[in-house]
Design a protein around this motif. Structure first.
Motif, PDB file in Angstrom:
ATOM      1  N   ILE A 122      23.246  38.182  45.651  1.00 24.57           N
ATOM      2  CA  ILE A 122      23.719  38.973  46.780  1.00 24.57           C
ATOM      3  C   ILE A 122      25.231  39.106  46.689  1.00 24.57           C
ATOM      4  CG2 ILE A 122      23.925  39.012  49.301  1.00 24.57           C
ATOM      5  CD1 ILE A 122      21.191  37.466  49.280  1.00 24.57           C
ATOM      6  N   LEU A 123      25.871  38.070  46.156  1.00 23.14           N
ATOM      7  CA  LEU A 123      27.310  38.090  45.899  1.00 23.14           C
ATOM      8  C   LEU A 123      27.547  37.905  44.412  1.00 23.14           C
ATOM      9  CD1 LEU A 123      28.712  35.715  48.691  1.00 23.14           C
ATOM     10  CD2 LEU A 123      28.589  38.205  48.718  1.00 23.14           C
ATOM     11  N   ASN A 124      28.706  38.380  43.955  1.00 26.53           N
ATOM     12  CA  ASN A 124      29.121  38.173  42.568  1.00 26.53           C
ATOM     13  C   ASN A 124      30.581  37.740  42.586  1.00 26.53           C
ATOM     14  OD1 ASN A 124      29.096  38.175  39.746  1.00 26.53           O
ATOM     15  ND2 ASN A 124      29.853  40.272  39.682  1.00 26.53           N
ATOM     16  N   SER A 125      30.838  36.586  41.999  1.00 24.81           N
ATOM     17  CA  SER A 125      32.191  36.062  41.948  1.00 24.81           C
ATOM     18  C   SER A 125      32.799  36.351  40.588  1.00 24.81           C
ATOM     19  CB  SER A 125      32.157  34.549  42.200  1.00 24.81           C
ATOM     20  OG  SER A 125      33.449  34.047  42.224  1.00 24.81           O
ATOM     21  N   LYS A 126      34.002  36.939  40.610  1.00 18.15           N
ATOM     22  CA  LYS A 126      34.725  37.250  39.379  1.00 18.15           C
ATOM     23  C   LYS A 126      36.035  36.478  39.389  1.00 18.15           C
ATOM     24  CE  LYS A 126      32.876  41.927  39.069  1.00 18.15           C
ATOM     25  NZ  LYS A 126      33.195  43.358  39.025  1.00 18.15           N
ATOM     26  N   ALA A 127      36.184  35.566  38.439  1.00 17.78           N
ATOM     27  CA  ALA A 127      37.399  34.744  38.370  1.00 17.78           C
ATOM     28  C   ALA A 127      38.642  35.626  38.343  1.00 17.78           C
ATOM     29  CB  ALA A 127      37.348  33.854  37.136  1.00 17.78           C
ATOM     30  N   GLY A 128      39.559  35.342  39.252  1.00 21.95           N
ATOM     31  CA  GLY A 128      40.815  36.085  39.314  1.00 21.95           C
ATOM     32  C   GLY A 128      40.738  37.387  40.075  1.00 21.95           C
ATOM     33  N   SER A 129      39.523  37.835  40.406  1.00 22.98           N
ATOM     34  CA  SER A 129      39.364  39.105  41.118  1.00 22.98           C
ATOM     35  C   SER A 129      38.826  38.933  42.532  1.00 22.98           C
ATOM     36  CB  SER A 129      38.418  40.033  40.357  1.00 22.98           C
ATOM     37  OG  SER A 129      38.945  40.351  39.104  1.00 22.98           O
ATOM     38  N   GLY A 130      38.008  37.900  42.750  1.00 21.44           N
ATOM     39  CA  GLY A 130      37.430  37.679  44.071  1.00 21.44           C
ATOM     40  C   GLY A 130      35.917  37.695  44.033  1.00 21.44           C
ATOM     41  N   THR A 131      35.342  37.747  45.214  1.00 27.47           N
ATOM     42  CA  THR A 131      33.894  37.757  45.361  1.00 27.47           C
ATOM     43  C   THR A 131      33.490  39.093  45.960  1.00 27.47           C
ATOM     44  OG1 THR A 131      33.880  35.362  45.661  1.00 27.47           O
ATOM     45  CG2 THR A 131      31.926  36.554  46.389  1.00 27.47           C
ATOM     46  N   PHE A 132      32.437  39.670  45.400  1.00 20.78           N
ATOM     47  CA  PHE A 132      32.014  41.003  45.793  1.00 20.78           C
ATOM     48  C   PHE A 132      30.576  41.001  46.296  1.00 20.78           C
ATOM     49  CE2 PHE A 132      35.455  41.314  42.897  1.00 20.78           C
ATOM     50  CZ  PHE A 132      36.212  42.372  43.359  1.00 20.78           C
ATOM     51  N   ASN A 188      33.380  47.454  57.152  1.00 29.04           N
ATOM     52  CA  ASN A 188      33.545  48.707  57.871  1.00 29.04           C
ATOM     53  C   ASN A 188      33.615  48.457  59.377  1.00 29.04           C
ATOM     54  OD1 ASN A 188      30.913  48.398  58.830  1.00 29.04           O
ATOM     55  ND2 ASN A 188      30.033  49.731  57.285  1.00 29.04           N
ATOM     56  N   LYS A 189      33.648  49.509  60.161  1.00 29.13           N
ATOM     57  CA  LYS A 189      33.801  49.384  61.609  1.00 29.13           C
ATOM     58  C   LYS A 189      32.640  48.651  62.266  1.00 29.13           C
ATOM     59  CE  LYS A 189      36.709  53.437  62.057  1.00 29.13           C
ATOM     60  NZ  LYS A 189      36.820  54.791  62.561  1.00 29.13           N
ATOM     61  N   LYS A 190      31.476  48.680  61.654  1.00 27.62           N
ATOM     62  CA  LYS A 190      30.312  48.004  62.221  1.00 27.62           C
ATOM     63  C   LYS A 190      30.272  46.529  61.828  1.00 27.62           C
ATOM     64  CE  LYS A 190      27.357  52.063  62.377  1.00 27.62           C
ATOM     65  NZ  LYS A 190      26.093  52.645  61.925  1.00 27.62           N
ATOM     66  N   GLY A 191      31.248  46.074  61.052  1.00 26.24           N
ATOM     67  CA  GLY A 191      31.294  44.679  60.648  1.00 26.24           C
ATOM     68  C   GLY A 191      30.362  44.361  59.503  1.00 26.24           C
ATOM     69  N   LYS A 192      30.054  45.352  58.687  1.00 31.02           N
ATOM     70  CA  LYS A 192      29.150  45.149  57.560  1.00 31.02           C
ATOM     71  C   LYS A 192      29.872  45.458  56.261  1.00 31.02           C
ATOM     72  CE  LYS A 192      25.107  46.435  60.238  1.00 31.02           C
ATOM     73  NZ  LYS A 192      24.001  47.360  60.385  1.00 31.02           N
ATOM     74  N   TRP A 193      29.503  44.727  55.217  1.00 30.18           N
ATOM     75  CA  TRP A 193      30.060  44.994  53.902  1.00 30.18           C
ATOM     76  C   TRP A 193      29.170  45.967  53.164  1.00 30.18           C
ATOM     77  CZ3 TRP A 193      30.015  39.191  54.126  1.00 30.18           C
ATOM     78  CH2 TRP A 193      31.232  38.717  54.617  1.00 30.18           C
ATOM     79  N   GLN A 194      29.796  46.809  52.375  1.00 34.02           N
ATOM     80  CA  GLN A 194      29.072  47.769  51.553  1.00 34.02           C
ATOM     81  C   GLN A 194      28.944  47.213  50.140  1.00 34.02           C
ATOM     82  OE1 GLN A 194      27.737  50.582  52.920  1.00 34.02           O
ATOM     83  NE2 GLN A 194      28.509  49.641  54.788  1.00 34.02           N
ATOM     84  N   PRO A 195      27.871  47.551  49.418  1.00 32.20           N
ATOM     85  CA  PRO A 195      27.731  47.085  48.037  1.00 32.20           C
ATOM     86  C   PRO A 195      28.976  47.426  47.214  1.00 32.20           C
ATOM     87  CG  PRO A 195      25.690  48.045  48.782  1.00 32.20           C
ATOM     88  CD  PRO A 195      26.714  48.322  49.863  1.00 32.20           C
ATOM     89  N   LEU A 217      27.023  42.507  46.570  1.00 28.35           N
ATOM     90  CA  LEU A 217      26.247  43.300  45.629  1.00 28.35           C
ATOM     91  C   LEU A 217      25.193  44.189  46.261  1.00 28.35           C
ATOM     92  CD1 LEU A 217      25.633  40.790  42.711  1.00 28.35           C
ATOM     93  CD2 LEU A 217      27.304  42.634  42.843  1.00 28.35           C
ATOM     94  N   LYS A 218      24.440  43.653  47.219  1.00 30.63           N
ATOM     95  CA  LYS A 218      23.348  44.468  47.748  1.00 30.63           C
ATOM     96  C   LYS A 218      23.011  44.109  49.183  1.00 30.63           C
ATOM     97  CE  LYS A 218      19.883  41.417  45.727  1.00 30.63           C
ATOM     98  NZ  LYS A 218      18.783  41.307  44.799  1.00 30.63           N
ATOM     99  N   MET A 219      22.399  45.072  49.825  1.00 31.31           N
ATOM    100  CA  MET A 219      21.940  44.894  51.189  1.00 31.31           C
ATOM    101  C   MET A 219      20.588  44.207  51.163  1.00 31.31           C
ATOM    102  SD  MET A 219      24.294  46.465  52.944  1.00 31.31           S
ATOM    103  CE  MET A 219      23.866  47.277  54.436  1.00 31.31           C
ATOM    104  N   LEU A 220      20.299  43.457  52.187  1.00 29.74           N
ATOM    105  CA  LEU A 220      19.002  42.819  52.327  1.00 29.74           C
ATOM    106  C   LEU A 220      18.293  43.403  53.536  1.00 29.74           C
ATOM    107  CD1 LEU A 220      19.781  39.055  51.760  1.00 29.74           C
ATOM    108  CD2 LEU A 220      18.785  40.664  50.174  1.00 29.74           C
ATOM    109  N   PHE A 221      17.046  43.659  53.351  1.00 29.76           N
ATOM    110  CA  PHE A 221      16.235  44.153  54.454  1.00 29.76           C
ATOM    111  C   PHE A 221      15.028  43.254  54.575  1.00 29.76           C
ATOM    112  CE2 PHE A 221      18.501  47.807  52.814  1.00 29.76           C
ATOM    113  CZ  PHE A 221      19.054  48.325  53.966  1.00 29.76           C
TER     114      PHE A 221
END
Length: 63
Positions: free
Chosen positions: A42-52, A2-9, A54-58
């Motif tokens: 924190i990340l999930n890799s799906k073959a053929g789809s990419g890496t996503f 997003n505009k703040k440079g952060k990824w959303q779940p 998963l969650k925010m860390l605090f």
């Protein structure tokens, strides 16, 4: 990202090559970091789809 440079779940993150160029580090460094983040679920890799993202860390600091 997003505009703040952060990824959303659930958001797809850039490729290893794109992250390598952005952070000016080797692709191997990115790959190793992604392995750790995947292991920590924190990340999930799906073959053929990419890496996503998963969650925010605090982190709470107590003084």
């Amino acid at each position: 990202m997003n505009k703040k440079g952060k990824w959303q779940p659930g958001e797809k993150i850039p490729t290893e090559n794109e992250l390598s160029e952005y952070f000016q580090v080797s692709r191997n460094s990115i790959r190793e970091a992604m392995k750790v983040l995947t292991h920590l679920k924190i990340l999930n890799s799906k073959a053929g789809s990419g890496t996503f993202f998963l969650k925010m860390l605090f982190r709470v600091f107590k003084f």
